[in-house]
Design a protein around this motif. Sequence first.
Motif, PDB file in Angstrom:
ATOM      1  N   PHE A 226     -17.874 -27.301  10.034  1.00 20.44           N
ATOM      2  CA  PHE A 226     -17.432 -25.917   9.806  1.00 20.44           C
ATOM      3  C   PHE A 226     -18.677 -25.014   9.901  1.00 20.44           C
ATOM      4  O   PHE A 226     -19.002 -24.287   8.975  1.00 20.44           O
ATOM      5  N   PHE A 228     -19.717 -22.442  11.892  1.00 16.78           N
ATOM      6  CA  PHE A 228     -19.712 -21.004  12.229  1.00 16.78           C
ATOM      7  C   PHE A 228     -20.968 -20.661  13.037  1.00 16.78           C
ATOM      8  O   PHE A 228     -21.173 -21.204  14.109  1.00 16.78           O
ATOM      9  N   LEU A 229     -21.851 -19.789  12.546  1.00 20.20           N
ATOM     10  CA  LEU A 229     -23.012 -19.380  13.350  1.00 20.20           C
ATOM     11  C   LEU A 229     -24.163 -20.385  13.274  1.00 20.20           C
ATOM     12  O   LEU A 229     -25.203 -20.163  13.869  1.00 20.20           O
ATOM     13  N   PHE A 232     -26.285 -23.470   8.074  1.00 21.07           N
ATOM     14  CA  PHE A 232     -26.823 -24.653   7.393  1.00 21.07           C
ATOM     15  C   PHE A 232     -27.614 -25.539   8.354  1.00 21.07           C
ATOM     16  O   PHE A 232     -28.734 -25.958   8.055  1.00 21.07           O
ATOM     17  N   GLN A 249     -14.111 -25.353  15.035  1.00 20.48           N
ATOM     18  CA  GLN A 249     -12.971 -25.335  15.969  1.00 20.48           C
ATOM     19  C   GLN A 249     -12.972 -24.093  16.855  1.00 20.48           C
ATOM     20  O   GLN A 249     -12.307 -24.061  17.875  1.00 20.48           O
ATOM     21  N   SER A 250     -13.733 -23.083  16.456  1.00 24.56           N
ATOM     22  CA  SER A 250     -13.750 -21.861  17.256  1.00 24.56           C
ATOM     23  C   SER A 250     -14.804 -21.966  18.364  1.00 24.56           C
ATOM     24  O   SER A 250     -16.004 -22.083  18.077  1.00 24.56           O
ATOM     25  N   ALA A 253     -17.498 -19.414  17.918  1.00 27.44           N
ATOM     26  CA  ALA A 253     -18.485 -19.744  16.882  1.00 27.44           C
ATOM     27  C   ALA A 253     -19.488 -20.759  17.427  1.00 27.44           C
ATOM     28  O   ALA A 253     -20.694 -20.628  17.204  1.00 27.44           O
ATOM     29  N   ASN A 276     -11.527 -29.580  15.914  1.00 29.44           N
ATOM     30  CA  ASN A 276     -10.962 -29.535  14.570  1.00 29.44           C
ATOM     31  C   ASN A 276     -11.665 -30.637  13.755  1.00 29.44           C
ATOM     32  O   ASN A 276     -11.629 -31.804  14.126  1.00 29.44           O
ATOM     33  N   PHE A 278     -10.976 -32.030  10.955  1.00 25.38           N
ATOM     34  CA  PHE A 278     -10.063 -33.073  10.446  1.00 25.38           C
ATOM     35  C   PHE A 278      -9.852 -34.143  11.511  1.00 25.38           C
ATOM     36  O   PHE A 278      -9.948 -35.338  11.234  1.00 25.38           O
ATOM     37  N   PRO A 305     -13.315 -23.230   5.421  1.00 26.63           N
ATOM     38  CA  PRO A 305     -12.725 -21.982   4.909  1.00 26.63           C
ATOM     39  C   PRO A 305     -11.929 -22.279   3.655  1.00 26.63           C
ATOM     40  O   PRO A 305     -11.763 -23.440   3.270  1.00 26.63           O
TER      41      PRO A 305
HETATM   42  N1  SAH Z   1     -20.905 -22.702   7.189  1.00 27.07           N
HETATM   43  C1  SAH Z   1     -20.671 -21.419   7.799  1.00 27.07           C
HETATM   44  C2  SAH Z   1     -19.402 -20.746   7.340  1.00 27.07           C
HETATM   45  C3  SAH Z   1     -18.174 -21.517   7.636  1.00 27.07           C
HETATM   46  S1  SAH Z   1     -16.758 -20.546   7.631  1.00 27.07           S
HETATM   47  C4  SAH Z   1     -21.822 -20.487   7.499  1.00 27.07           C
HETATM   48  O1  SAH Z   1     -22.606 -20.755   6.602  1.00 27.07           O
HETATM   49  O2  SAH Z   1     -21.916 -19.462   8.158  1.00 27.07           O
HETATM   50  C5  SAH Z   1     -15.568 -21.661   8.141  1.00 27.07           C
HETATM   51  C6  SAH Z   1     -15.628 -22.017   9.601  1.00 27.07           C
HETATM   52  O3  SAH Z   1     -14.743 -23.103   9.773  1.00 27.07           O
HETATM   53  C7  SAH Z   1     -15.182 -20.947  10.582  1.00 27.07           C
HETATM   54  O4  SAH Z   1     -16.188 -20.745  11.531  1.00 27.07           O
HETATM   55  C8  SAH Z   1     -13.919 -21.515  11.256  1.00 27.07           C
HETATM   56  O5  SAH Z   1     -13.870 -21.262  12.650  1.00 27.07           O
HETATM   57  C9  SAH Z   1     -14.077 -22.976  11.024  1.00 27.07           C
HETATM   58  N2  SAH Z   1     -12.866 -23.787  10.885  1.00 27.07           N
HETATM   59  C10 SAH Z   1     -11.764 -23.503  10.158  1.00 27.07           C
HETATM   60  N3  SAH Z   1     -10.911 -24.542  10.173  1.00 27.07           N
HETATM   61  C11 SAH Z   1     -11.499 -25.505  10.921  1.00 27.07           C
HETATM   62  C12 SAH Z   1     -11.141 -26.822  11.310  1.00 27.07           C
HETATM   63  N4  SAH Z   1      -9.989 -27.370  10.894  1.00 27.07           N
HETATM   64  N5  SAH Z   1     -11.991 -27.530  12.072  1.00 27.07           N
HETATM   65  C13 SAH Z   1     -13.164 -26.982  12.472  1.00 27.07           C
HETATM   66  N6  SAH Z   1     -13.564 -25.755  12.130  1.00 27.07           N
HETATM   67  C14 SAH Z   1     -12.746 -25.024  11.373  1.00 27.07           C
END
Ligand code: SAH
Length: 400
Positions: A226, A228-229, A232, A249-250, A253, A276, A278, A305
């Motif tokens: 997860f 995002f940008l 971590f 998943q995006s 991102a 994804n 999962f 999220p």
């Molecule tokens: N760790 C990141 C914030 C994560 S926010 C930071 O510090 O900036 C959550 C992220 O999870 C989002 O970018 C969203 O696109 C992604 N996401 C949501 N559901 C997901 C899934 N099932 N599989 C992969 N990514 C997912």
Amino acid sequence: MDSLPTVLLKPGEADRIVAGHPWVYGTSILRLSRPAADGELVQVKDHRQRLLGSGFFNSHSKIHVRLLSPDRIQPDQAFFEERIRLALEVRRRHLPGASSFRVVNAESDFLSGLIVDKYEDVLVVQISSLGMDQRKSLIVEALQRVFSPRAILERGDMASRKFEGLPDAGGLLQGQLEGPLTVNLNGLKFETDLAAGHKTGLYLDQQTNYQRVAGLADRGQVLDAFSFLGGFGLHAARAGAEHVHFLDQSPEAIAAARRNASLNGLTDKCSFESVNVFDWLKAQTATRPHEKLIPRWDAIILDPPSFTRNRAAVPDALRGYKEIHLRSLKLLKPGGTLATFCCSHHVPANLFRDTVLSAAYDARRILRQVATFSQGPDHPIIPMIPETEYLKGFAFELVR
Ligand code: SAH
């Protein structure tokens, strides 16, 4: 000032307000001294006519009054300027050296309905109450005086606006801004699109945690799930991890995380996958009969999220949390680190930790808790306002 409309509370409804909670629900109200216009400043008194404070009224919201002060105030530009300066002092004290941070965090700064984020020399404003919305120009003026920013942008696409009867809003309120902005967090660069990114651009609430987690994920193979940008994972790569794999998943991102790796000269250590999480974890933990899973990660970071829009969604969310922890623990090397976060206000820290421990039990793993995390100090927690606390996290080492 006694000409302000007075909201009288029912007996027994004042305690929470006296304790510092700024919300007056419609159901707590006995009567109004005279009709108040939506967005108007009102004073609130208990059933014995003792003053509890003043704030903005909105009959269209479940929260009829959002208190700003225990006293009578004049919500003019000087008022907003003073509150913003006070909030800024808190950030300067607790985040010295940061150039991007949340300046005003609504209830955390006694400005219910107002969020202001500072991204270098640009400010992003989010307004989610009618009272604040009606005073947007005063707020913009106050921000102008405190920061003289290059631009002030409004993001107004949050669901919470609807509860106040506010339409979607957005756009430049002041100055010029074109294209993405490069934000500095702990000396790393992150390119972000303030007009369209998550939250108001990126997750400022994790700024301090990026550093602390990187200190625990500074070697070997690191998984940033997860991502995002890439906050971590890029901090971990800089701290000394050999390789970091990013999952989100995006595709947008993932593309942004890839650009950020390159901006920081860390591309060689990084790989990216738009999937994804999962499904990915399921595939990685699938074994044929008699096949043994060989754990290969030295650190796994999970920052999903919220999964819970409301309390009713909590059981499903917990099942989701448990599943990703169970699978992650199977993929973690002995001695490896799991850093995991939950940003749902509806899942308290203990419940979240119990969920991780129940996954550890099912996987027959023993964990050593080595760190606890919360939201950054620019998202202050006011214990009397439980809604101000939402982000929690833990780091565990896998004993065996
Ligand atoms: N760790 C990141 C914030 C994560 S926010 C930071 O510090 O900036 C959550 C992220 O999870 C989002 O970018 C969203 O696109 C992604 N996401 C949501 N559901 C997901 C899934 N099932 N599989 C992969 N990514 C997912």
